[in-house]
Design a protein around this motif. Structure first.
Motif, mmCIF file in Angstrom:
data_model
loop_
_atom_site.group_PDB
_atom_site.id
_atom_site.type_symbol
_atom_site.label_atom_id
_atom_site.label_comp_id
_atom_site.label_asym_id
_atom_site.label_seq_id
_atom_site.Cartn_x
_atom_site.Cartn_y
_atom_site.Cartn_z
ATOM 1 N N ILE A 117 0.745 -1.432 0.220
ATOM 2 C CA ILE A 117 -0.082 0.224 -0.043
ATOM 3 C C ILE A 117 0.831 1.159 0.592
ATOM 4 C CG2 ILE A 117 -1.494 0.727 0.970
ATOM 5 C CD1 ILE A 117 -2.814 -0.974 2.533
ATOM 6 N N ASP A 188 -2.271 5.822 -1.209
ATOM 7 C CA ASP A 188 -3.662 5.683 -0.686
ATOM 8 C C ASP A 188 -4.375 6.021 0.214
ATOM 9 O OD1 ASP A 188 -3.126 3.400 -2.946
ATOM 10 O OD2 ASP A 188 -3.992 1.740 -2.223
ATOM 11 N N PHE A 238 -3.402 -0.129 7.772
ATOM 12 C CA PHE A 238 -3.351 -0.886 6.992
ATOM 13 C C PHE A 238 -3.461 -2.258 7.351
ATOM 14 C CE2 PHE A 238 -0.217 2.416 5.269
ATOM 15 C CZ PHE A 238 -1.298 3.037 5.043
ATOM 16 N N ARG A 241 -6.072 -5.075 5.030
ATOM 17 C CA ARG A 241 -6.386 -3.434 4.043
ATOM 18 C C ARG A 241 -5.829 -4.580 2.804
ATOM 19 N NH1 ARG A 241 -6.660 2.270 5.330
ATOM 20 N NH2 ARG A 241 -6.525 1.730 3.073
ATOM 21 N N SER A 243 -3.964 -2.678 -1.081
ATOM 22 C CA SER A 243 -4.119 -1.560 -2.245
ATOM 23 C C SER A 243 -4.958 -1.422 -2.193
ATOM 24 C CB SER A 243 -2.998 -1.388 -2.659
ATOM 25 O OG SER A 243 -2.642 -2.512 -3.881
ATOM 26 N N ARG A 247 -7.573 -3.377 -4.950
ATOM 27 C CA ARG A 247 -8.765 -3.382 -4.902
ATOM 28 C C ARG A 247 -9.663 -3.231 -6.078
ATOM 29 N NH1 ARG A 247 -12.392 -5.988 -1.875
ATOM 30 N NH2 ARG A 247 -11.070 -5.633 0.221
ATOM 31 N N GLU A 345 -13.495 -13.137 0.861
ATOM 32 C CA GLU A 345 -13.715 -11.480 0.243
ATOM 33 C C GLU A 345 -14.379 -12.074 -1.729
ATOM 34 O OE1 GLU A 345 -11.599 -7.901 -0.131
ATOM 35 O OE2 GLU A 345 -10.739 -8.530 2.128
#
Length: 369
Positions: A117, A188, A238, A241, A243, A247, A345
């Motif tokens: 990220i 980001d 982060f 998560r 990046s 995503r 996900e």
């Protein structure tokens, strides 16, 4: 995630010696501990067939990251008596490992880069009261990086000291400077910590677009060199998560799959698409298990499920190799990206799917959906 940082690793043919070891400095007598770990790995590589010249080259750099404080690791690759790559790891490997093989054992290095990220970290502190009459100072430190690798390999840092009396005015110019920096780093997020008053002045004067990416954090904001600025806060912000870039690739995949578009899933369709150079991004729920094998030839695009298939393509003496090693090589060789996405996900058939650059009648499309 783009894998261009691995291009030098594949500039020459193997065999490669690949080493991952804990080089943390937060233990008693770290140099001695690292030397013992390396000796075990060196003996292991010797048993696998690595020669003394190759091992001597690696020994010269093992533990050479002494200027990096705290817990971390090191990845070292060498071939034909020459060092090929040496990188600090933001966290120690789960276990020290040494492998001498035709292809480099690069997947553990890749997973240490994930999710990569990009960010800008800023700390702001002041001494004295926040009034124009005060003869104090505001101190600003800023640093860009890609989390988590920047924890152990921080980037260039900006350090400024500004009179409190001029902080309101100076913060406007600094805001535009930070905005340009964040744009060039494709950040980001802008993670900001420090004293409330000084941070508030700066954040309110940032350009509107940059303000939307600000994440305010609390806690101690040590500015020691050798580790990432705001490292504990970055880990908190982060962790878990993806990046923004990765995503977006996942969202594109989901959209194309719903429309029966240019995507494919499963091991066999993935290998077929990689052979043709069709894959723009490979999505994995998790790295392939070491037991999964593929057949490869000397060229990066020479990969198949069976030996017979490569022989039919005219490849002489194909070799059976670990799938994770073969996949990383072909992704680097074809300029394709890699995205690790949790199964919670996005569940992928056989744990893998692809965004395709193009389709043709011979391309198998989505499976298992």
């Amino acid at each position: 995630m783009r894998l261009s940082f691995l291009e030098t690793l594949y500039a020459e043919p193997g065999p490669f010696a690949s080493v991952y070891l804990d080089t943390s400095r937060d233990v008693e007598h770290p140099g001695r501990a690292i030397a013992l770990r390396w000796q075990r790995l060196r003996n292991n590589l010797t048993r696998q067939g690595a020669d003394r010249a190759l091992l001597d080259v690696m020994e010269e750099v093992v533990g050479a990251d002494a200027d990096v404080p705290g817990t971390h690791g090191q990845a070292v690759f060498a071939a034909h008596g020459a060092l090929v790559m040496d990188q600090e790891l933001p966290t120690p490997p789960a276990r020290d490992s040494a492998r001498y093989s035709t292809l480099p054992d690069a997947m553990p290095l890749v997973t240490q880069h994930v999710p990569e990220i990009p960010y800008l970290a800023v700390t702001v502190h002041y001494s004295g009261l926040p009034t124009a009459e005060t003869h104090g100072w505001v101190t600003l430190d800023a640093e860009s990086g890609a989390w988590p690798t920047s924890n152990a390999s921080p980037g260039e840092r900006l350090h400024l000291r500004v009179a409190v009396a001029t902080w309101h005015h100076t913060a406007v110019r600094l805001g535009h400077r930070l905005d340009e920096w964040a744009r060039s780093a494709h950040a980001d997020a802008v993670v900001v910590g420090g004293d409330d008053w000084a941070c508030n002045v700066l954040v309110r004067r940032l350009p509107h677009g940059l303000q939307a990416r600000v994440v305010r954090v609390g806690g101690a904001t040590a500015t020691d060199t050798g580790r990432a600025l705001l490292e504990p806060q970055l880990n908190s912000v982060f962790r878990g998560r993806m990046s923004a870039h990765d995503r977006e690739l996942v969202n594109v995949f989901i959209g194309r799959r719903a429309l029966k578009g240019a995507v494919t899933e499963g091991l066999s369709p993935t290998v077929a698409a990689l052979q043709r150079g069709q894959v723009s991004a490979l999505l994995l729920n998790h790295p392939p298990a070491p037991s999964l094998r593929l057949w490869v030839g000397p060229q990066s695009t020479q990969v198949a499920l069976t030996e017979a298939e490569l022989v039919a393509f005219g490849v002489r003496a194909p070799r059976e190799e670990r799938a994770d090693e073969a996949l990383v090589r072909i992704l680097v060789g074809t300029g394709a990206e890699l995205v690790l996405v949790p199964e919670s996900e996005l569940g992928l058939y056989e744990g893998m799917g692809d965004l395709l650059r193009y389709t043709d009648l011979g391309t198998p499309m989505t499976h298992g959906v």
